[in-house]
Design a protein around this motif. Sequence first.
Motif, PDB file in Angstrom:
ATOM      1  N   TRP A 120       0.826  -1.207   0.000  1.00 11.54           N
ATOM      2  CA  TRP A 120       0.000   0.000   0.000  1.00 11.54           C
ATOM      3  C   TRP A 120       0.860   1.257   0.000  1.00 11.54           C
ATOM      4  O   TRP A 120       0.588   2.204  -0.749  1.00 11.54           O
ATOM      5  CB  TRP A 120      -0.911   0.022   1.219  1.00 11.54           C
ATOM      6  N   TRP A 123       2.480   1.903  -3.353  1.00  9.19           N
ATOM      7  CA  TRP A 123       1.457   2.376  -4.302  1.00  9.19           C
ATOM      8  C   TRP A 123       1.132   3.840  -4.032  1.00  9.19           C
ATOM      9  O   TRP A 123       1.003   4.641  -4.968  1.00  9.19           O
ATOM     10  CB  TRP A 123       0.194   1.534  -4.181  1.00  9.19           C
ATOM     11  N   TYR A 124       1.021   4.202  -2.771  1.00 16.79           N
ATOM     12  CA  TYR A 124       0.727   5.595  -2.429  1.00 16.79           C
ATOM     13  C   TYR A 124       1.860   6.509  -2.865  1.00 16.79           C
ATOM     14  O   TYR A 124       1.623   7.619  -3.351  1.00 16.79           O
ATOM     15  CB  TYR A 124       0.510   5.725  -0.925  1.00 16.79           C
ATOM     16  N   THR A 126       3.722   6.268  -5.382  1.00 11.85           N
ATOM     17  CA  THR A 126       3.687   6.501  -6.827  1.00 11.85           C
ATOM     18  C   THR A 126       2.419   7.215  -7.271  1.00 11.85           C
ATOM     19  O   THR A 126       2.400   7.825  -8.340  1.00 11.85           O
ATOM     20  CB  THR A 126       3.797   5.172  -7.587  1.00 11.85           C
ATOM     21  N   SER A 127       1.360   7.142  -6.474  1.00 14.06           N
ATOM     22  CA  SER A 127       0.102   7.795  -6.871  1.00 14.06           C
ATOM     23  C   SER A 127       0.026   9.225  -6.365  1.00 14.06           C
ATOM     24  O   SER A 127      -0.688  10.046  -6.939  1.00 14.06           O
ATOM     25  CB  SER A 127      -1.096   7.004  -6.339  1.00 14.06           C
ATOM     26  N   ALA A 128       0.761   9.543  -5.290  1.00 14.48           N
ATOM     27  CA  ALA A 128       0.742  10.911  -4.748  1.00 14.48           C
ATOM     28  C   ALA A 128       1.699  11.769  -5.563  1.00 14.48           C
ATOM     29  O   ALA A 128       2.749  12.181  -5.097  1.00 14.48           O
ATOM     30  CB  ALA A 128       1.127  10.911  -3.271  1.00 14.48           C
ATOM     31  N   ARG A 129       1.318  12.024  -6.792  1.00 15.75           N
ATOM     32  CA  ARG A 129       2.169  12.736  -7.725  1.00 15.75           C
ATOM     33  C   ARG A 129       1.888  14.233  -7.703  1.00 15.75           C
ATOM     34  O   ARG A 129       0.739  14.665  -7.677  1.00 15.75           O
ATOM     35  CB  ARG A 129       1.929  12.222  -9.147  1.00 15.75           C
ATOM     36  N   GLN A 133       5.705  16.065 -12.615  1.00 15.83           N
ATOM     37  CA  GLN A 133       6.374  14.794 -12.840  1.00 15.83           C
ATOM     38  C   GLN A 133       6.492  14.521 -14.335  1.00 15.83           C
ATOM     39  O   GLN A 133       5.823  15.144 -15.161  1.00 15.83           O
ATOM     40  CB  GLN A 133       5.595  13.660 -12.155  1.00 15.83           C
ATOM     41  N   ASN A 138       4.919   5.460 -15.681  1.00 12.11           N
ATOM     42  CA  ASN A 138       4.403   4.742 -14.524  1.00 12.11           C
ATOM     43  C   ASN A 138       5.594   4.297 -13.688  1.00 12.11           C
ATOM     44  O   ASN A 138       6.375   3.437 -14.112  1.00 12.11           O
ATOM     45  CB  ASN A 138       3.576   3.535 -14.963  1.00 12.11           C
ATOM     46  N   TYR A 139       5.741   4.897 -12.512  1.00 13.59           N
ATOM     47  CA  TYR A 139       6.903   4.622 -11.662  1.00 13.59           C
ATOM     48  C   TYR A 139       6.760   3.345 -10.854  1.00 13.59           C
ATOM     49  O   TYR A 139       7.717   2.923 -10.202  1.00 13.59           O
ATOM     50  CB  TYR A 139       7.143   5.786 -10.700  1.00 13.59           C
ATOM     51  N   TRP A 140       5.575   2.731 -10.874  1.00 16.61           N
ATOM     52  CA  TRP A 140       5.340   1.558 -10.039  1.00 16.61           C
ATOM     53  C   TRP A 140       5.673   0.254 -10.760  1.00 16.61           C
ATOM     54  O   TRP A 140       6.215  -0.675 -10.155  1.00 16.61           O
ATOM     55  CB  TRP A 140       3.883   1.535  -9.578  1.00 16.61           C
TER      56      TRP A 140
END
Length: 230
Positions: A120, A123-124, A126-129, A133, A138-140
Amino acid sequence: MAWAGRREQDAVSPRGSAILGLSVGFVVSVFVGSGFLLSLVRDELHFQCSFLRMGSDDPGSFYCADGISYIGVGVGTFGVYGVILLFALGIASAGRTTAGMLQSRLMAGISILPIAMFSWSTWYATSARSSDQAPGVNYWVQPLLPVTVVLVTAVIVVLAAVLFSRPGVRTAGFRVAMALLVAAVFIQPGSLSAVAVALGILAAAMFLERRVPKEIESPGSRPSGRTFRT
């Protein structure tokens, strides 16, 4: 009297081994895994980093915060792992009124929690962009998709193992899951912070399996009415 003392020592030994396994796992997570976690979060997931599109400061690269800015990441991550460790220690320290089989299964279930926390939190990250950027990236996927597949497989193996009533089958399942977790570290060293905690908890579950046969006596193993002099 000596026989009774040896029996009591055998009953306590798995508990002490379980507590030791939990402690070693957490120590490795903090003092070894923290460095790999920082490298993953900053250099691969680019958390708290800005992408430089143009300018004299190496355009096309990332500008990241200094190490002090990532203290919150470490406090939050290892704080959660510490809470998980406390729950595990509570189960391992339970008295003989708690069945060893139940302890082992609960411990195995708790071993999933650090893996879930790692998945989790990454994932957070990479999603808290922020808005600056690199577009269309996709950094994940590249750093985390392979290791996530291995970690999910390990979780499935643990869940399947706890369904069996035979201690030997459960122990074999735990060992397979531990091997998968070790493989996950080689795939993505940044997962060590979570994997070390999970390995310590699974090791504790295996140690607690030793209590199961001692709590289930067959009719032939019950003491007879004879008395012996000590």
